[in-house]
Design an enzyme around this catalytic site. Structure first.
Site, PDB file in Angstrom:
ATOM      1  N   GLU A  24      -6.009  -7.389  -1.266  1.00  0.00           N
ATOM      2  CA  GLU A  24      -6.388  -7.321   0.154  1.00  0.00           C
ATOM      3  C   GLU A  24      -7.674  -6.537   0.293  1.00  0.00           C
ATOM      4  O   GLU A  24      -7.854  -5.505  -0.353  1.00  0.00           O
ATOM      5  CB  GLU A  24      -5.277  -6.626   0.954  1.00  0.00           C
ATOM      6  CG  GLU A  24      -5.602  -6.472   2.442  1.00  0.00           C
ATOM      7  CD  GLU A  24      -4.560  -5.619   3.179  1.00  0.00           C
ATOM      8  OE1 GLU A  24      -3.348  -5.878   3.039  1.00  0.00           O
ATOM      9  OE2 GLU A  24      -4.982  -4.677   3.894  1.00  0.00           O
ATOM     10  N   GLU A  56       0.840  -1.209   0.000  1.00  0.00           N
ATOM     11  CA  GLU A  56       0.000   0.000   0.000  1.00  0.00           C
ATOM     12  C   GLU A  56       0.868   1.250   0.000  1.00  0.00           C
ATOM     13  O   GLU A  56       1.141   1.825   1.061  1.00  0.00           O
ATOM     14  CB  GLU A  56      -0.918   0.004   1.219  1.00  0.00           C
ATOM     15  CG  GLU A  56      -2.004  -1.050   1.149  1.00  0.00           C
ATOM     16  CD  GLU A  56      -3.079  -0.880   2.213  1.00  0.00           C
ATOM     17  OE1 GLU A  56      -2.901  -0.064   3.140  1.00  0.00           O
ATOM     18  OE2 GLU A  56      -4.104  -1.574   2.101  1.00  0.00           O
TER      19      GLU A  56
HETATM   20  C1  IDC Z   1      -3.321  -4.063  10.241  1.00  0.00           C
HETATM   21  C2  IDC Z   1      -3.563  -5.240  11.132  1.00  0.00           C
HETATM   22  C3  IDC Z   1      -3.291  -4.833  12.563  1.00  0.00           C
HETATM   23  C4  IDC Z   1      -1.907  -4.230  12.635  1.00  0.00           C
HETATM   24  C5  IDC Z   1      -1.743  -3.093  11.656  1.00  0.00           C
HETATM   25  C6  IDC Z   1      -0.337  -2.525  11.617  1.00  0.00           C
HETATM   26  O1  IDC Z   1      -4.874  -5.711  10.960  1.00  0.00           O
HETATM   27  O2  IDC Z   1      -3.399  -5.956  13.428  1.00  0.00           O
HETATM   28  O3  IDC Z   1      -1.691  -3.735  13.949  1.00  0.00           O
HETATM   29  O4  IDC Z   1      -2.029  -3.563  10.358  1.00  0.00           O
HETATM   30  O5  IDC Z   1       0.562  -3.475  11.156  1.00  0.00           O
HETATM   31  C7  IDC Z   1      -4.155  -2.294   5.563  1.00  0.00           C
HETATM   32  C8  IDC Z   1      -2.833  -2.926   5.633  1.00  0.00           C
HETATM   33  C9  IDC Z   1      -2.779  -3.966   6.726  1.00  0.00           C
HETATM   34  C10 IDC Z   1      -3.578  -3.536   7.930  1.00  0.00           C
HETATM   35  C11 IDC Z   1      -5.040  -3.445   7.520  1.00  0.00           C
HETATM   36  C12 IDC Z   1      -5.994  -3.113   8.674  1.00  0.00           C
HETATM   37  O6  IDC Z   1      -2.427  -3.495   4.398  1.00  0.00           O
HETATM   38  O7  IDC Z   1      -1.421  -4.166   7.070  1.00  0.00           O
HETATM   39  O8  IDC Z   1      -3.449  -4.516   8.913  1.00  0.00           O
HETATM   40  N1  IDC Z   1      -5.152  -2.483   6.453  1.00  0.00           N
HETATM   41  O9  IDC Z   1      -5.670  -1.873   9.230  1.00  0.00           O
HETATM   42  N2  IDC Z   1      -4.564  -1.431   4.680  1.00  0.00           N
HETATM   43  C13 IDC Z   1      -5.798  -1.016   4.991  1.00  0.00           C
HETATM   44  C14 IDC Z   1      -6.192  -1.673   6.123  1.00  0.00           C
END
Ligand code: IDC
Length: 474
Positions: free
Chosen positions: A392, A300
């Site tokens: 994702e 991202e």
């Molecule tokens: C989130 C995980 C969470 C973690 C956070 C930071 O769900 O447990 O603490 O990342 O690492 C994304 C990202 C993905 C995120 C997810 C939800 O690709 O890494 O995971 N998210 O926030 N993009 C949009 C949402």
């Protein structure tokens, strides 16, 4: 054996212009290099040199020396360090691509000013044999953007011999705006994403990957390797091995493996450019022969321009292609892979300035409780001209937590089904957050089949993913 004894010492160079395809006879085992003209114009051309290690042991470095005829010089190169002495040009590794595993290869490129081909070439100091083609005509294999190459050359593959997604669909290829199987037919892959490998190793076992394939009927397993947050940067070789082992587990179960270089913070993928080159060189060399691997080069991007992302992609894609030329590569988009929307842009910036590479797709991500109609409209618009892959998405808010938005999730998935856009859901893990498919503690408990171990999100996703696939073979 003979192969081993001859390794390292025996070297040769194969030189071929695309149109003449003249190859030298090579020794049984060797470091070799192939010189391919990729594009040519009035008084110059672009060439790619692929250095292959055809021996049975790894080599730790390489050196290619080319002598150019009078009137032709080499102006620039990439993925190698170039030095010139008179008409001799010496190319050594950029650093990240010095080591070449047994059976693997690496490539670098150059721009020649003038039409002359090399008159002499050496690989690791050994003379080339054979003759260098002199024809200045070269058929361009220059890359194009997202446009299709409608009829792949070659014959129709035989009917599938198995029933898994990979057995049926084989090597995937981008065709127009769609992802196509080995029969040239559009397919949609549906599956699950891991959470961060550094945090949930017990969720990714033989039993869990098998349950995804056989109980969820998933086609796709996204392997999310965070780069920061105690991820890859802390132990490159350890995380590379973990990814490779999960690729093998997916392959053993007939699923596609999506290798996700999970950049998130910082959002500019160029921050991790060198790490990405090292990582993708390693995984693409190691998995080149497999049909089930798809590469997602940045998760991202955020706070970075499309030009910055495109520049990153155009440096990483050649690293992968050098080892694994036919694999599909997926490029992240601006604004957390929102096609730009979350940063006030649109997909038009990609359409008007696509990544200069073929067989690629672009990433779109959404979180169903946060991203709704305006994002759906943009996806529908973009899908008309760009190959999209939802690598994702979540059923909850963009925080990864909160309540499941069943209505929005179903609206999204109906749209993706209709457009045949592949997807992976965040996450197949037992993280204590709304997006996790498994209840807290489920991974250590070790039961992954049925709905018993599933959360509300997991139950919804399993019911969507389990339905019959449509994989046309004729
Ligand atoms: C989130 C995980 C969470 C973690 C956070 C930071 O769900 O447990 O603490 O990342 O690492 C994304 C990202 C993905 C995120 C997810 C939800 O690709 O890494 O995971 N998210 O926030 N993009 C949009 C949402």
């Amino acid at each position: 054996m003979q192969r081993r004894a001859k390794a390292i010492l025996a070297t040769a160079l194969a030189v071929a212009a695309a149109s003449t395809a003249a190859f030298f006879a090579l020794p049984a085992s060797a470091e070799t290099a192939a010189f391919t003209v990729q594009n040519s114009w009035n008084n110059g051309y672009q060439a790619e040199i692929t250095v292959s290690n055809d021996s049975s042991s790894a080599i730790s470095t390489w050196k290619v020396e080319l002598v150019m005829p009078a009137g032709t010089t080499i102006g620039q190169s990439w993925n190698a360090t170039m030095s010139a002495s008179g008409s001799t040009y010496t190319f050594t590794p950029s650093g990240w691509n010095a080591t070449i595993a047994a059976g693997a290869s690496t490539s670098f490129g150059l721009i020649a000013n003038g039409a002359g081909r090399p008159t002499s070439c050496l690989v690791n100091g050994k003379a080339c044999s054979g003759t260098v083609p002199t024809s200045p005509s070269a058929s361009a294999s220059a890359s194009t953007s997202a446009s299709p190459s409608p009829s792949a050359s070659g014959s129709t593959p035989p009917p599938p011999t198995g029933t898994t997604p990979v057995a049926i669909n084989g090597q995937l290829k981008v065709c127009g705006t769609k992802l196509c199987n080995q029969y040239g037919k559009p397919v949609q892959l549906r599956g699950m994403s891991t959470h961060g490998l550094q945090w949930f190793p017990s969720c990714y076992t033989d039993a869990s990957v098998k349950a995804l394939a056989t109980d969820w009927n998933a086609d796709l397993f996204r392997i999310s390797m965070y780069v920061q947050e105690q991820g890859y940067e802390t132990n490159p070789s350890g995380f590379t091995s973990q990814v490779n082992s999960l690729v093998d587990k997916a392959e053993a179960n007939g699923m596609y493996a999506l290798i996700d270089f999970h950049t998130l913070t910082p959002g500019d993928p160029n921050y991790n450019l060198d790490r990405a080159k090292t990582f993708f060189n390693a995984v693409s060399a190691r998995n080149a022969a497999k049909k089930n691997v798809i590469y997602e080069i940045t998760n991202e991007p955020n706070g970075v321009s499309w030009a910055g992302i495109k520049s990153y992609a155009e440096q990483i894609i050649p690293v992968i292609r050098a080892n694994d030329p036919d694999a599909v590569v997926i490029v992240g988009t601006r604004g957390w892979s929102s096609l730009g929307v979350s940063e006030g842009a649109t997909s038009a910036e990609i359409v008007s300035n696509p990544v200069n590479a073929s067989n690629i797709m672009y990433t779109f991500h959404f979180y169903a409780a946060s991203h709704k109609d305006n994002y759906r409209a943009e996806v529908e618009r973009a899908a008309a001209s760009l190959p999209l892959f939802v690598t994702e998405f979540g059923t909850v808010t963009y925080t990864g937590d909160g309540a499941v938005d069943t209505a929005s999730t179903n609206t999204w998935l109906d749209l993706l089904d209709r457009l045949k856009i592949s997807y992976a859901n965040w996450t197949f893990s037992d993280a204590g957050e709304g997006s996790a498919a498994l209840k807290a503690g489920a991974c250590n408990a070790g039961t992954f089949t049925g709905t018993g171990p599933l959360t509300e999100s997991g139950t919804l996703m399993r019911s969507r993913i389990r339905t019959a696939d449509n994989f046309p073979t004729s």
